[in-house]
Structures are given as C-alpha cells and as structure tokens.
Scaffold this motif. Structure first.
Motif, short mmCIF file in Angstrom:
data_model
loop_
_atom_site.label_atom_id
_atom_site.label_comp_id
_atom_site.label_asym_id
_atom_site.label_seq_id
_atom_site.Cartn_x
_atom_site.Cartn_y
_atom_site.Cartn_z
N ARG A 196 0.83 -1.20 0.00
CA ARG A 196 0.00 0.00 0.00
C ARG A 196 0.87 1.26 0.00
O ARG A 196 0.57 2.24 -0.68
N ALA A 197 1.96 1.22 0.78
CA ALA A 197 2.88 2.36 0.79
C ALA A 197 3.46 2.60 -0.60
O ALA A 197 3.59 3.74 -1.05
N ALA A 198 3.81 1.53 -1.30
CA ALA A 198 4.35 1.67 -2.65
C ALA A 198 3.33 2.32 -3.58
O ALA A 198 3.67 3.17 -4.40
N VAL A 199 2.06 1.90 -3.45
CA VAL A 199 1.01 2.49 -4.28
C VAL A 199 0.85 3.98 -3.97
O VAL A 199 0.73 4.81 -4.87
N ASP A 200 0.89 4.33 -2.66
CA ASP A 200 0.76 5.73 -2.28
C ASP A 200 1.92 6.55 -2.84
O ASP A 200 1.72 7.65 -3.37
N HIS A 201 3.14 6.04 -2.73
CA HIS A 201 4.29 6.76 -3.24
C HIS A 201 4.23 6.88 -4.76
O HIS A 201 4.59 7.93 -5.32
N LEU A 202 3.79 5.83 -5.42
CA LEU A 202 3.67 5.88 -6.88
C LEU A 202 2.64 6.93 -7.29
O LEU A 202 2.84 7.67 -8.27
N ARG A 203 1.55 7.03 -6.53
CA ARG A 203 0.54 8.05 -6.83
C ARG A 203 1.12 9.46 -6.70
O ARG A 203 0.88 10.32 -7.56
N VAL A 204 1.91 9.68 -5.66
CA VAL A 204 2.52 11.00 -5.47
C VAL A 204 3.47 11.32 -6.62
O VAL A 204 3.46 12.42 -7.17
N ILE A 205 4.28 10.35 -7.00
CA ILE A 205 5.24 10.58 -8.08
C ILE A 205 4.51 10.83 -9.40
O ILE A 205 4.92 11.66 -10.21
N TYR A 206 3.40 10.11 -9.60
CA TYR A 206 2.61 10.34 -10.82
C TYR A 206 2.06 11.76 -10.84
O TYR A 206 2.11 12.45 -11.86
N GLN A 207 1.51 12.20 -9.70
CA GLN A 207 0.99 13.57 -9.63
C GLN A 207 2.11 14.57 -9.88
O GLN A 207 1.91 15.58 -10.57
N LEU A 208 3.26 14.31 -9.30
CA LEU A 208 4.39 15.22 -9.45
C LEU A 208 4.87 15.27 -10.90
O LEU A 208 5.18 16.34 -11.43
N TYR A 253 5.09 13.15 17.45
CA TYR A 253 4.98 12.82 16.01
C TYR A 253 6.35 12.99 15.38
O TYR A 253 7.04 13.98 15.65
N THR A 254 6.75 12.05 14.58
CA THR A 254 7.98 12.20 13.80
C THR A 254 7.72 11.76 12.38
O THR A 254 6.88 10.89 12.12
N PHE A 255 8.46 12.36 11.45
CA PHE A 255 8.43 11.87 10.07
C PHE A 255 9.17 10.54 10.03
O PHE A 255 9.99 10.23 10.89
N THR A 256 8.91 9.76 9.01
CA THR A 256 9.51 8.43 8.90
C THR A 256 10.59 8.39 7.83
O THR A 256 10.70 9.29 7.00
N ARG A 257 11.38 7.33 7.87
CA ARG A 257 12.41 7.15 6.84
C ARG A 257 11.78 7.02 5.46
O ARG A 257 12.33 7.47 4.46
N GLU A 258 10.61 6.36 5.41
CA GLU A 258 9.91 6.24 4.13
C GLU A 258 9.53 7.61 3.58
O GLU A 258 9.60 7.87 2.38
N GLN A 259 9.11 8.50 4.48
CA GLN A 259 8.78 9.85 4.04
C GLN A 259 10.02 10.61 3.58
O GLN A 259 9.97 11.41 2.65
N LEU A 260 11.14 10.37 4.24
CA LEU A 260 12.40 10.97 3.79
C LEU A 260 12.72 10.52 2.37
O LEU A 260 13.10 11.32 1.52
N ALA A 261 12.57 9.22 2.11
CA ALA A 261 12.84 8.70 0.76
C ALA A 261 11.89 9.33 -0.26
O ALA A 261 12.30 9.68 -1.38
N LEU A 262 10.63 9.49 0.13
CA LEU A 262 9.66 10.09 -0.80
C LEU A 262 10.00 11.56 -1.07
O LEU A 262 9.93 12.02 -2.21
N LEU A 263 10.37 12.30 -0.02
CA LEU A 263 10.71 13.71 -0.23
C LEU A 263 11.97 13.84 -1.07
O LEU A 263 12.10 14.75 -1.88
N ASN A 264 12.92 12.90 -0.89
CA ASN A 264 14.10 12.90 -1.76
C ASN A 264 13.70 12.72 -3.23
O ASN A 264 14.25 13.36 -4.13
N ALA A 265 12.74 11.82 -3.47
CA ALA A 265 12.26 11.59 -4.84
C ALA A 265 11.58 12.84 -5.38
O ALA A 265 11.75 13.20 -6.56
N ILE A 266 10.79 13.50 -4.53
CA ILE A 266 10.14 14.74 -4.96
C ILE A 266 11.18 15.79 -5.31
O ILE A 266 11.06 16.52 -6.31
N GLY A 267 12.24 15.88 -4.48
CA GLY A 267 13.31 16.83 -4.78
C GLY A 267 13.99 16.53 -6.10
O GLY A 267 14.31 17.45 -6.87
#
Length: 585
Positions: free
Chosen positions: A137-149, A298-312
């Motif tokens: 599910r996380a992979a699908v969510d990340h793929l959706r974000v990258i598609y939107q981007l 609350y903390t951000f996660t390593r997965e979110q770090l990877a996603l933000l790196n991809a967005i960058g």
C-alpha cells in the motif's frame, strides 16, 4: 482573506489597494474597477475572484492581455503572495513586499541550533513513529505521489509556479506545519559546491561559501503575527550537508535530540521532527526542500524521507528542463531576430538601390537640361519612396500593435480611396481595377487608419501580381444582414473580397503567406504586408481566408463583425457573442 495589491510599476506606482474578502474585484478603467489611470488598461481588463479563501484571476479578453509572473494567462489562474500581475503597463505585487517573505527564513549557525549531520537517523526512544501502511500500500501511495508530481512538472515551465505547486503537493502528502524551498543563487555541481569551502577528510562540513535564498515559504495555517515567531529557523549544518552531499536528512523528535539542545528555537517552537531533502538532478544541485512539524509525539519516517528525496529529484529535473527550454527559446529568439534583420536589410537594400538609380537619372537629366529624363528618374524615386513608407508603416504595425479605435465607417469610399492611390500604377501597366461596393450598405465600426493599411496591402499585392495589359483585379464589398435561422450568422458581417487573375500562389506556400518575411514576390516583397493585414483583421475580431489555384489567380476574403454593439468598446470583453461570432465567420 483580505487581498493586498501594490502597484510597483506604471503611472500609479506606489498606490496600494485592499480587496475585501469574499468580494470579486474588477481591474480596469471602468467606474466599478480599481481606480487606476493607465490608458493601456482596458475598461474591463481582468477580474479577481475569491474561492474558499483562495484568490483567482481571469483575463476578460482584454486588448493587451493579463500576465501573471510574466506569463500570459488564458484561463482562471490562482494568485499567491509575491505574484506579479501585469495589466497594460501596470504591475501589481500581490501581498506584502517580497523582502518580508524572504526574511521569514533564517539559516542558523551551530551556536544557536546545534546539529550533527547523519544520512540515516534512528528514531529516538521517546518518539512515536506513525504506523506506516503495509509495504504494497505504501508503494502504491508513493507511486501516486510521483505520478501527480510528474504530471505537474511536465506542465509548468515558470519556476515560481512550479515550486509553489510542488510545495502544495508536499503539504498535502506530509502535512507539515511549515515548509520552505531554498535555492542556490545559481545551480552548481558537487565540485563547485565543495570548492566554496575546504571539506576535512572525516566530513565535518564547513559553513561558509554557500548563498541560498528562500523561493517558497508555506505554513499549514496562517503564520504568526509576530515576525520573530513566524521565522523558520533552519540548521545551516544540515542545509549545507544536504546540498553539498546530495543526501536527505531526517531529524526525529528534534526537541529531545542532543544535536539540537543548543538551539533556542527548538524550545520556542516545540519542533519535533524535520526533513531536509536536496533538489538535485544529475550532477547539478539547485537547492533544498525543508519541512518540519511541532505536533507532539509525532515524527516523520524514513519512508517519508525517501519520498521527499524523490520529490526533490523530480523538482530538480523540472527546473533543469525549464532552464533548457528558456535557453532554447532565447536561441530561437536570437535566430528570429537575425532572420528579421537579414530580411529587412535585404528589402531596404533593394529600395535604396532603386532610390540611387532614380537619383542618378534625375541628375543626368538635370546636367543635360532634359526635363523628360529627369521626370522619368523622379518616377523611380517616387515609387521607391512609397515602398520605404509602406515598409516602415508595416514594421511599426507589426512590432507594436495599435489599439483599435473604432468609428462608423463607409467602407465603399474607403476602398475607392485606396484604389485611387494605385490608379497611376494601374494606368501605366494597363491593369483593370474594379471596385464593386453595395451603395446601400450601412456604415460599419472600423479603425479607418488600420483598415486603410490592410486594404492597401491587399490591393498592392493584387495589382503587382497580375500581368501588365491583361491584369484584372476585382474588389467586392458586401454587407450580410443577420440570419436568425443560421446559428452562426446571428450578427451582421462585412465581407471584402480581393480577386486577381495573376499566377496564383504555389500550394506549398499557401500555409506560410501570413507568416512574417515569407513572400512570393522575390526581391520586390518584404513579407510583412500580409502578416500585418492578418493582425489588423484579427484585432477587428475578424478572419481572413485565401483561395488560390496555381496559374489561375488568387482570392483573399476578409470577414469582419459589423455589429456596433460588439465593437463600440473594444475593452468591454465579456467573451460572449463576439467570440461566438468570430468562430462562425
């Protein structure tokens, strides 16, 4: 939300306006619009409308168009603080001054915000990591974000719009409290960044030599009223490491993290978690993206770090493409300028040769005392003077379109005036020029000077195209009454047809004859006449068509709306009947 508009360029520079929330605001010279004196602004130029706390602007089909951040808008466009809106010669700054927005970010040295750079940071024991969805599910969510981007970055070329939309996407997905995109003064390679300071072997990053400025600053809610509280403090060590090494930094539960204990801002803002990701493509670094949150436990996660790196990375790719596009456009503009100069130089050289030849004949006749020879030379001079005047007027009309000033005009006398100017040429070459105008036709709204120039271009092309002694040029003018049975003809239309029996236009050139500097007349033509004519007709909300069979002549047909209601105020642009009528011509 009250919208602030400050005029920073134009006749009313220095004036500022407050646009009340939930009330649309007209920009223009009408009585209900903002009180501005710029005569290049249409009476109803553009409209600002609020929508759920967000402001949008749309152009009302104004004469000089509306631009946001230098880009002409054709549809409803969102406006944000810091945007520049150009209407005519007037430029509005949306929101408060840019300097205040920039000052909301402070890059803090280690004596105020202590930090130790790591690429991977484990979560602290007193932090609660939000449960990450199961991997698929996380992979699908990340793929959706990258598609939107990807869809976003492929559509936007303006840097400010691109970065603002990227930050919107980041806030929608990560839900931070604050975020900032920091850009280098210019993109640099890793080697260039390292040259800005000596890097010791063990990776202690120096804090000198890198100049960065915030390009986008965003808050989840309205920023605090106090400027000091609204300031976003970013660790210079983390930021420097991020851009120099191209690595994203995750700081979990920053308040308890010993690396941040020396930072007063940590306690003040209760920052719990922060991510800083590089905006890097290939070997080029554009800057960094920073987000933080002060939500307890609350903390951000390593997965979110990877996603933000991809967005960058995707953002950097879009910035690189935008730069490449800008360079290509610049190169194309230079090439177009070169082509323009070459074409104009060639035309002017031919005219100057004609002037010199006519002057030589006049001088020879004067020396011999032969008035007949001098008269012949003067005719050569006069024709070339007419050519240079026509070229100059077409250059002016093409490079700086005039505002259409309409008045009721009898088209028949206007056309006959144009024909009279060509009478001597037609008589000399035994060319028949026939004008057939309906004497019962009512006056129609036209700009007489501009339409005179357009008609002269059409007639001159026609009489120069036909063969001497056999040439025939026919001009037919008709006024079509509204036909309410035909949905495309609910308004009156003026039709002007110029028909000749010349050699016609080669089929391969038909698609280019209205482009500037494309001519079928060789050294006799400049390639500007038909381009200017089309622009004038378009400015009258009309259309021009050409039909030609090679060897059998050509026919140019001009169709212009003849309804005074559609033209009485060219700046009253509601986009309604006039637009529909234009499509139906």
């Amino acid at each position: 939300m009250v919208l602030t508009l400050t005029i920073i360029e134009g006749p009313d520079a220095g004036n500022a306006f407050q646009v009340p929330a939930n009330e649309p605001q007209l920009i223009g010279r009408s009585s209900e619009a903002l009180p501005i004196t710029d005569t290049t602004v249409s009476r109803r130029h553009a409209e600002l409308t609020p929508d759920a706390g967000t402001w949008f602007i749309r152009d009302l089909q104004s004469q000089n168009h509306t631009h946001v951040n230098g880009v002409q808008i054709d549809e409803r466009t969102r406006v944000r603080d810091g945007d520049l809106i150009r209407v005519g010669a007037t430029v509005f700054l949306v929101g408060e001054a840019e300097t205040r927005r920039i000052n909301t970010v402070e890059i803090v040295d280690e004596d105020r915000l202590d930090s130790e750079v790591e690429h991977r940071l484990p979560s602290n024991e007193d932090s609660v990591i939000l449960a990450e969805p199961e991997p698929s599910r996380a992979a699908v969510d990340h793929l959706r974000v990258i598609y939107q981007l990807t869809a976003l970055t492929s559509q936007l070329l303006d840097r400010a719009d691109l970065l603002n939309e990227v930050m919107e996407l980041v806030f929608n997905e990560f839900e931070p409290e604050r975020g900032v995109i920091m850009l280098l003064d210019k993109p640099r390679t890793k080697e260039q960044l390292q040259e800005s300071g000596d890097i010791p072997p063990e990776g202690d990053i120096p804090l000198v030599g890198i100049d960065m400025e915030p390009a986008v600053v965003k808050y989840a809610t309205l920023p605090p009223d106090d400027d000091d509280e609204a300031t976003i403090h970013v660790s210079k060590t983390i930021l420097t490491h991020c851009v120099r090494e191209g690595e994203g930094i995750l700081s979990s539960n920053a308040q308890a993290d010993p690396r941040f204990q020396a930072g007063d801002s940590i306690a003040r803002y209760n920052i719990r978690s922060a991510i800083c990701s590089p905006i890097t493509f290939g070997d080029r670094t554009f800057g960094a993206m920073y987000i933080d949150s002060s939500i307890a436990n609350y903390t951000f996660t390593r997965e979110q770090l990877a996603l933000l790196n991809a967005i960058g990375a995707h953002t950097a790719l879009a910035l690189a493409n935008a730069e490449q596009t800008a360079r290509r456009l610049h190169t194309e503009r230079l090439a177009a300028i070169g082509e323009t100069v070459a074409s104009l130089s060639h035309s002017i050289k031919n005219i100057l040769q004609g002037l010199r030849g006519g002057a030589d004949v006049v001088e020879m006749g004067l020396k011999k005392g032969d008035l007949k020879v001098s008269t012949g030379g003067w005719e050569i001079l006069r024709r070339n003077l007419d050519r240079i005047v026509t070229l100059t007027m077409n250059m002016l009309a093409f490079s700086r379109p005039k505002h259409v000033e309409l008045e009721l005009t009898n088209v028949g006398p206007l056309m006959r005036e144009c024909a009279d100017l060509l009478a001597d040429y037609c008589e000399e070459n035994k060319i028949a020029l026939v004008v057939d105008a309906d004497p019962e036709m009512p006056p129609v709204p036209l700009d007489q000077n501009l339409m005179h120039q357009a008609l002269m271009n059409l007639l001159t092309n026609a009489v120069e195209a036909v063969p001497p002694e056999e040439g025939v040029v026919s001009v037919r003018i008709r006024y079509h009454e509204p036909d309410f049975a035909n949905p495309r003809r609910k308004r009156p239309v003026l039709e002007i047809s110029v028909i000749d029996n010349g050699p016609g236009i080669p089929k391969k050139k038909l698609n280019w004859i209205f482009e500037p500097f494309h001519t079928t007349k060789g050294i006799k033509g400049t390639g500007l006449g038909l381009a200017v004519t089309k622009r004038i007709v378009t400015d009258h909300r009309g259309r021009i068509h050409v039909e030609s069979v090679e060897g059998k002549g050509a026919a140019f047909r001009v169709l212009i709306p003849a309804d005074l209601d559609q033209h009485a105020d060219p700046s009253a642009t509601d986009g309604g009947p006039g637009t529909a009528m234009l499509r139906g011509l």
